[in-house]
Design an enzyme around this catalytic site. Structure first.
Site, PDB file in Angstrom:
ATOM      1  N   LYS A 160     -34.794  38.203 -52.594  1.00 44.91           N
ATOM      2  CA  LYS A 160     -35.420  36.830 -53.745  1.00 44.91           C
ATOM      3  C   LYS A 160     -36.468  37.397 -54.028  1.00 44.91           C
ATOM      4  O   LYS A 160     -37.474  38.161 -53.308  1.00 44.91           O
ATOM      5  CB  LYS A 160     -35.360  35.498 -52.928  1.00 44.91           C
ATOM      6  CG  LYS A 160     -35.288  34.617 -53.809  1.00 44.91           C
ATOM      7  CD  LYS A 160     -33.913  34.144 -54.657  1.00 44.91           C
ATOM      8  CE  LYS A 160     -34.020  32.987 -55.686  1.00 44.91           C
ATOM      9  NZ  LYS A 160     -32.617  32.853 -55.986  1.00 44.91           N
ATOM     10  N   GLY A 219     -31.742  35.979 -62.603  1.00 48.36           N
ATOM     11  CA  GLY A 219     -32.696  34.867 -62.935  1.00 48.36           C
ATOM     12  C   GLY A 219     -32.564  33.634 -61.871  1.00 48.36           C
ATOM     13  O   GLY A 219     -31.919  33.691 -61.006  1.00 48.36           O
ATOM     14  N   ASP A 220     -33.458  32.879 -62.059  1.00 47.04           N
ATOM     15  CA  ASP A 220     -33.852  31.556 -61.061  1.00 47.04           C
ATOM     16  C   ASP A 220     -34.360  30.609 -62.050  1.00 47.04           C
ATOM     17  O   ASP A 220     -34.495  30.764 -63.192  1.00 47.04           O
ATOM     18  CB  ASP A 220     -33.946  31.747 -59.658  1.00 47.04           C
ATOM     19  CG  ASP A 220     -33.990  30.722 -58.784  1.00 47.04           C
ATOM     20  OD1 ASP A 220     -33.043  30.560 -58.162  1.00 47.04           O
ATOM     21  OD2 ASP A 220     -35.027  29.792 -58.728  1.00 47.04           O
TER      22      ASP A 220
HETATM   23  P1  NDP Z   1     -33.943  26.249 -64.766  1.00 49.40           P
HETATM   24  O1  NDP Z   1     -34.973  26.688 -64.818  1.00 49.40           O
HETATM   25  O2  NDP Z   1     -32.731  26.812 -65.882  1.00 49.40           O
HETATM   26  O3  NDP Z   1     -33.748  24.954 -64.449  1.00 49.40           O
HETATM   27  C1  NDP Z   1     -34.434  23.875 -63.574  1.00 49.40           C
HETATM   28  C2  NDP Z   1     -34.244  22.741 -63.842  1.00 49.40           C
HETATM   29  O4  NDP Z   1     -34.630  21.951 -62.664  1.00 49.40           O
HETATM   30  C3  NDP Z   1     -35.113  22.096 -64.877  1.00 49.40           C
HETATM   31  O5  NDP Z   1     -34.273  21.021 -65.693  1.00 49.40           O
HETATM   32  C4  NDP Z   1     -36.379  22.101 -64.331  1.00 49.40           C
HETATM   33  O6  NDP Z   1     -37.282  20.976 -64.945  1.00 49.40           O
HETATM   34  C5  NDP Z   1     -35.910  21.273 -63.003  1.00 49.40           C
HETATM   35  N1  NDP Z   1     -37.131  21.281 -61.956  1.00 49.40           N
HETATM   36  C6  NDP Z   1     -37.561  22.588 -61.440  1.00 49.40           C
HETATM   37  N2  NDP Z   1     -38.567  22.265 -60.593  1.00 49.40           N
HETATM   38  C7  NDP Z   1     -38.377  21.050 -60.485  1.00 49.40           C
HETATM   39  C8  NDP Z   1     -39.277  20.267 -59.791  1.00 49.40           C
HETATM   40  N3  NDP Z   1     -40.169  20.740 -58.726  1.00 49.40           N
HETATM   41  N4  NDP Z   1     -39.195  18.967 -59.702  1.00 49.40           N
HETATM   42  C9  NDP Z   1     -38.257  18.228 -60.791  1.00 49.40           C
HETATM   43  N5  NDP Z   1     -37.594  19.133 -61.434  1.00 49.40           N
HETATM   44  C10 NDP Z   1     -37.817  20.330 -61.333  1.00 49.40           C
HETATM   45  O7  NDP Z   1     -33.243  26.815 -63.404  1.00 49.40           O
HETATM   46  P2  NDP Z   1     -31.837  26.849 -62.720  1.00 49.40           P
HETATM   47  O8  NDP Z   1     -30.818  25.911 -63.404  1.00 49.40           O
HETATM   48  O9  NDP Z   1     -31.431  28.231 -62.891  1.00 49.40           O
HETATM   49  O10 NDP Z   1     -31.949  26.540 -60.993  1.00 49.40           O
HETATM   50  C11 NDP Z   1     -31.803  25.321 -60.522  1.00 49.40           C
HETATM   51  C12 NDP Z   1     -31.433  25.366 -59.284  1.00 49.40           C
HETATM   52  O11 NDP Z   1     -30.287  26.178 -58.907  1.00 49.40           O
HETATM   53  C13 NDP Z   1     -32.675  25.978 -58.318  1.00 49.40           C
HETATM   54  O12 NDP Z   1     -32.683  25.709 -57.001  1.00 49.40           O
HETATM   55  C14 NDP Z   1     -32.018  27.448 -57.994  1.00 49.40           C
HETATM   56  O13 NDP Z   1     -32.708  28.240 -57.000  1.00 49.40           O
HETATM   57  C15 NDP Z   1     -30.507  27.171 -57.983  1.00 49.40           C
HETATM   58  N6  NDP Z   1     -29.644  28.252 -58.369  1.00 49.40           N
HETATM   59  C16 NDP Z   1     -29.856  28.884 -59.390  1.00 49.40           C
HETATM   60  C17 NDP Z   1     -28.621  30.116 -59.892  1.00 49.40           C
HETATM   61  C18 NDP Z   1     -28.519  30.505 -61.242  1.00 49.40           C
HETATM   62  O14 NDP Z   1     -27.734  31.348 -61.397  1.00 49.40           O
HETATM   63  N7  NDP Z   1     -29.497  30.161 -62.243  1.00 49.40           N
HETATM   64  C19 NDP Z   1     -27.854  30.492 -58.963  1.00 49.40           C
HETATM   65  C20 NDP Z   1     -27.927  29.904 -57.645  1.00 49.40           C
HETATM   66  C21 NDP Z   1     -28.904  28.637 -57.478  1.00 49.40           C
HETATM   67  P3  NDP Z   1     -38.620  21.356 -65.759  1.00 49.40           P
HETATM   68  O15 NDP Z   1     -38.385  22.154 -66.702  1.00 49.40           O
HETATM   69  O16 NDP Z   1     -39.312  20.187 -65.802  1.00 49.40           O
HETATM   70  O17 NDP Z   1     -39.431  22.137 -64.615  1.00 49.40           O
END
Ligand code: NDP
Length: 449
Positions: A130, A169-170
């Site tokens: 990661k 990505g993440d």
């Molecule tokens: P994105 O950046 O696309 O979206 C993240 C979302 O979560 C946004 O709505 C963001 O809001 C919100 N968010 C992030 N940090 C916070 C916080 N501290 N408090 C409140 N809201 C928050 O990320 P992903 O959708 O890709 O990832 C979301 C989760 O899924 C993570 O835990 C990631 O590790 C996990 N994941 C993702 C994968 C992927 O393929 N993308 C694969 C497996 C797991 P804001 O814009 O306001 O920050």
């Protein structure tokens, strides 16, 4: 309730705590895994004797570096970059990059450690890693994001490669960032090495369904869990947090399968739309215009934006935390249980605190941990690597079929391992035990490295 750690595992845990002081999220992830594998090591003392556990908790390599860049006004900024190459016994390191101000070494290590077992569960020959940076992309122009990602890649390119380490990505890293990262890699190396990054745009080496895979996969896993009780998602109300990549495509698949997701959130608050989320509008606001989720409510009659309290105050049958770690605690869990929730699938990594997980399990809800429920993303990344290596392109339907089959297999592996170790229906134990034994056996076979 989990039983206390046996002495051999407590030793491993305490040494890791002392060596990695202050890395609280890493400690949390480590304890969860060690608790889950206690019944495994009871049958396999050789895992302890051969030092497999001592080696597993220590990353093979940790890279930390300076990322200098200039904003549009010419001011200089310095961020910190990370890539933790955790374990490559099963294949090249594989795991995303996160760009968010909260990123530090402990966060990257918790994510990398979880990734080892998640990737093993997919059965696809990928190791765990990661990375990321404390860079905050919010409010930055495309040019600023490009300059930052180019600077990030200028260090990290020498550590990655299609057979070495394949980032994706993440949080904060989507198709735009992957494009800039790939462009800089190609420039620095003079190689169009498609398999060095996943999550690419389909036009130049990306895979169909990669964008949708994590959210879709979480809903497929939910369907599999509900099926064990003769139930399904159809006709049920869902509360979803987040409004990024995972949340948007979880909402889409829930709708396609006849459920009614009624919430979305970001760090500014959450929206409730009792008529069901208008997905086109959510994508327009979040993906196209990159605005706050409140803008969804402003444009959608009947929807409301709430900036206080928690999205978990909203009643729903299905619960999908898809934002970030530790976003759902024990108090939220009791509200959800009281409001009649029946199943939880973690779209995000470690979104539920340990006491929340315990509360859900004690109340008899179906609970899918992230390392099983959100493994569809990395599994489809592995499909992208396969297509890159063989110069093939699979269509959307067959790629989605493969994803569904992989999620079914992950569900069966976790379900059967839970049975085998005397905890039927406990997907936390099942997923950790199934993932762990695959990695541990590969490490044993490869000797002391
Ligand atoms: P994105 O950046 O696309 O979206 C993240 C979302 O979560 C946004 O709505 C963001 O809001 C919100 N968010 C992030 N940090 C916070 C916080 N501290 N408090 C409140 N809201 C928050 O990320 P992903 O959708 O890709 O990832 C979301 C989760 O899924 C993570 O835990 C990631 O590790 C996990 N994941 C993702 C994968 C992927 O393929 N993308 C694969 C497996 C797991 P804001 O814009 O306001 O920050």
């Amino acid at each position: 309730m989990h039983s206390p750690l046996p002495a051999s595992l407590r030793d491993v845990y305490e040494r890791a705590l002392a060596r990695n002081a202050g890395e609280t999220e890493f400690h949390q992830a480590l304890l969860e895994v060690l608790e889950s594998i206690a019944p495994v090591v009871e049958h396999r003392p050789d895992y302890i004797e051969s030092g497999v556990l001592e080696r597993l908790v220590e990353p093979e390599r940790q890279i930390m570096f300076r990322v200098p860049w200039q904003d549009d006004s010419g001011a200089v900024h310095v961020n910190r970059g990370f890539r933790v190459q955790y374990n490559s016994a099963l294949g090249p390191y594989k795991g995303g990059l996160r760009f968010h101000p909260s990123v530090n070494l402990g966060i990257v290590k918790f994510l990398g450690f979880e990734q080892i077992f998640k990737n093993a569960l997919t059965g696809q020959g990928i190791g765990g890693g990661k990375g990321g940076s404390d860079f905050d992309p919010h409010g930055r122009s495309d040019n600023e994001v490009m300059r930052f990602t180019q600077s990030f890649m200028t260090e990290v390119y020498r550590h990655i490669g299609e057979h070495t380490d394949v980032p994706a990505g993440d949080i904060g890293v989507g198709a735009r960032e992957i494009g800039y990262l790939f462009g800089q890699y190609r420039r620095l190396t003079n190689r169009h090495e498609s398999g060095v990054l996943t999550g690419k745009t389909v036009l130049w080496g990306g895979a169909q369904v990669r964008t949708e895979a994590t959210g879709y996969g979480a809903v497929f896993f939910l369907e599999e869990m509900l099926a064990t009780r003769g139930e399904s998602v159809a006709g049920r109300t869902a509360v979803v947090s987040g409004s990024g990549n995972v949340a948007v495509y979880a909402i889409q698949k829930l709708q396609q399968l006849g459920a009614r997701p009624i919430t979305a959130s970001d760090s500014s608050g959450y929206v409730v739309d009792d008529a069901g989320i208008d997905l086109d509008l959510l994508k327009q606001v979040k993906e196209v215009e990159r605005l706050r989720v409140s803008e969804y409510a402003a444009r959608r009659p009947g929807a409301r934006f709430v900036s206080t309290g928690s999205v978990w105050d909203v009643p729903g049958d299905l619960v999908l935390p898809c934002a970030t770690q530790n976003e759902l605690d024990a108090a939220h869990a009791s509200t959800l249980i009281r409001n009649g929730a029946v199943a939880v699938a973690e779209g995000a990594n470690m979104p539920c605190t340990p006491t929340a997980v315990e509360a859900f399990q004690d109340a008899g809800l179906l609970f899918a941990p992230g390392k099983a429920a959100n493994a569809g993303g990395v599994a489809t990344s592995a499909l992208e690597m396969s297509q890159n290596a063989s110069r093939q392109r699979w269509d959307f339907e067959s790629s989605e079929d493969r994803l569904r089959d992989i999620m079914r297999d992950i569900h069966s592996s976790a379900f059967e391992a839970a049975d085998l170790y005397g905890r039927p229906g406990d997907y936390v134990i099942g997923a950790n035990a199934a993932g762990f034994t695959r990695v541990a056996d590969a490490m044993l076979a490869q000797g002391l490295v």
